[in-house]
Write a protein that holds these residues in place. Structure first.
Motif, PDB file in Angstrom:
ATOM      1  N   GLU A  50      56.551 -50.572 102.773  1.00 19.53           N
ATOM      2  CA  GLU A  50      55.132 -50.859 102.595  1.00 19.53           C
ATOM      3  C   GLU A  50      54.561 -51.570 103.818  1.00 19.53           C
ATOM      4  O   GLU A  50      53.446 -51.271 104.269  1.00 19.53           O
ATOM      5  N   GLU A  51      55.350 -52.507 104.388  1.00 18.94           N
ATOM      6  CA  GLU A  51      54.887 -53.216 105.580  1.00 18.94           C
ATOM      7  C   GLU A  51      54.800 -52.267 106.771  1.00 18.94           C
ATOM      8  O   GLU A  51      53.850 -52.323 107.564  1.00 18.94           O
ATOM      9  N   ILE A  52      55.807 -51.390 106.910  1.00 19.96           N
ATOM     10  CA  ILE A  52      55.808 -50.417 108.004  1.00 19.96           C
ATOM     11  C   ILE A  52      54.621 -49.474 107.877  1.00 19.96           C
ATOM     12  O   ILE A  52      53.974 -49.115 108.870  1.00 19.96           O
ATOM     13  N   LEU A  53      54.306 -49.074 106.641  1.00 19.04           N
ATOM     14  CA  LEU A  53      53.166 -48.188 106.397  1.00 19.04           C
ATOM     15  C   LEU A  53      51.865 -48.845 106.862  1.00 19.04           C
ATOM     16  O   LEU A  53      51.031 -48.210 107.512  1.00 19.04           O
ATOM     17  N   LYS A  54      51.713 -50.138 106.550  1.00 18.72           N
ATOM     18  CA  LYS A  54      50.510 -50.856 106.969  1.00 18.72           C
ATOM     19  C   LYS A  54      50.400 -50.899 108.493  1.00 18.72           C
ATOM     20  O   LYS A  54      49.320 -50.726 109.057  1.00 18.72           O
ATOM     21  N   GLU A  56      51.822 -48.753 110.611  1.00 22.02           N
ATOM     22  CA  GLU A  56      51.553 -47.396 111.072  1.00 22.02           C
ATOM     23  C   GLU A  56      50.077 -47.045 110.911  1.00 22.02           C
ATOM     24  O   GLU A  56      49.466 -46.449 111.801  1.00 22.02           O
ATOM     25  N   GLN A  57      49.495 -47.405 109.767  1.00 21.58           N
ATOM     26  CA  GLN A  57      48.082 -47.125 109.531  1.00 21.58           C
ATOM     27  C   GLN A  57      47.205 -47.885 110.520  1.00 21.58           C
ATOM     28  O   GLN A  57      46.223 -47.350 111.035  1.00 21.58           O
ATOM     29  N   GLU A 113      46.396 -37.370 111.288  1.00 19.66           N
ATOM     30  CA  GLU A 113      47.143 -37.887 110.143  1.00 19.66           C
ATOM     31  C   GLU A 113      46.157 -38.440 109.115  1.00 19.66           C
ATOM     32  O   GLU A 113      45.249 -39.193 109.465  1.00 19.66           O
ATOM     33  N   PHE A 114      46.364 -38.090 107.865  1.00 14.16           N
ATOM     34  CA  PHE A 114      45.501 -38.610 106.814  1.00 14.16           C
ATOM     35  C   PHE A 114      45.713 -40.108 106.672  1.00 14.16           C
ATOM     36  O   PHE A 114      46.735 -40.654 107.080  1.00 14.16           O
TER      37      PHE A 114
END
Length: 273
Positions: A50-54, A56-57, A113-114
């Motif tokens: 979840e932290e990596i996703l944030k 990346e976004q 990327e969405f």
């Protein structure tokens, strides 16, 4: 009548069984504890994802202005993208001569990327912008990857509006540049990729464009020039080696001649004496 004596079980056997039971109990307890620890590891892994996703976004948004600036600059270079594709070892293997001719009209490639990139499939993988050309009428053709309602990866693409007689996805026996006729067994067109939705979860071409070419297309555009420079350097090195070898041989001959001259002088001196 005498009472029969009681037969006692061997004490060693009881101890062995008790030891086995104790070992089984300890093993079961260890397994349960390992499971608890593994659950904690999984929880941390999920938290990390979840932290990596944030992150990346966040950085995906920060990269967008630079991608746009790069695209504007690439637009000033004719045949940039078709050159990058031809120089890429995996993509070039999918291109035939007519594909390369059609891709010369390519002016922009864009990977979008969405916002929700967690699944890794919900991606507008390729968006290709063409000037008006002799092959199809679309200004944009695209292929998009995402998860469907069942959670399975799927893809969809823009239907290509081919001009009359120019559909490269239909194999024909039209002559190629060298006068050779394409037979029906020849490889399919690169553009067949846009209509291939058989295994969206393992689309190798899409992954190559997204993860390899898109991050740094310049390295593939310049690949042929780098190879040519390397070949020139090799030729220069070979030329220097040949010159050095020639100099060594020439030097040896000079030394040999000098020795003969000295020997001749000695002989003359002896005769005079």
């Amino acid at each position: 009548m005498a009472t029969p004596a009681k037969v006692s079980k061997p004490e060693g056997k009881n101890n062995h069984e008790n030891a086995d039971e104790q070992a089984d109990k300890e093993q079961q307890e260890a397994i349960e504890q390992i499971d608890e620890v593994q659950n904690e590891i999984d929880r941390l892994n999920e938290q990390a994802s979840e932290e990596i996703l944030k992150v990346e976004q966040k950085y995906n948004k920060l990269r967008q202005p630079y991608f746009q600036k790069r695209s504007d600059l690439i637009g000033k270079i004719p045949n940039f993208w078709v050159t990058a594709f031809v120089n890429h070892p995996q993509v070039s293997a999918l291109l035939n001569e007519e594909d390369e001719e059609a891709l010369q009209f390519l002016t922009k490639v864009e990977v979008q990327e969405f916002e929700d990139i967690k699944s890794g499939y919900k991606i507008n993988f390729v968006s290709i912008y063409f000037d008006s050309n002799g092959y199809f009428e679309n200004d944009v053709i695209s292929k998009e990857f995402h998860l469907n309602d069942t959670g399975e990866p799927s893809s969809k693409s823009t239907p290509i509006k081919w001009k009359n007689g120019k559909d490269l996805t239909k194999k024909s026996s039209t002559p190629s540049k060298g006068g050779r006729k394409r037979n029906l067994e020849e490889q399919e067109s690169f553009f067949c990729w846009f209509t291939d939705h058989g295994d969206a979860g393992a689309d190798e071409l899409g992954e190559v464009i997204k993860d390899d070419i898109w991050p740094n297309p310049l390295q593939y555009y310049l690949a042929s020039e780098i190879e040519e420079e390397g070949a020139d350097d090799d030729l220069d090195e070979e030329g220097l080696e040949d010159e050095e070898e020639g100099e060594d041989e020439f030097g040896e001959d000079e030394e040999g001649e000098g020795e003969d001259d000295d020997g001749g002088e000695d002989e003359e001196g002896e005769e005079e004496g």
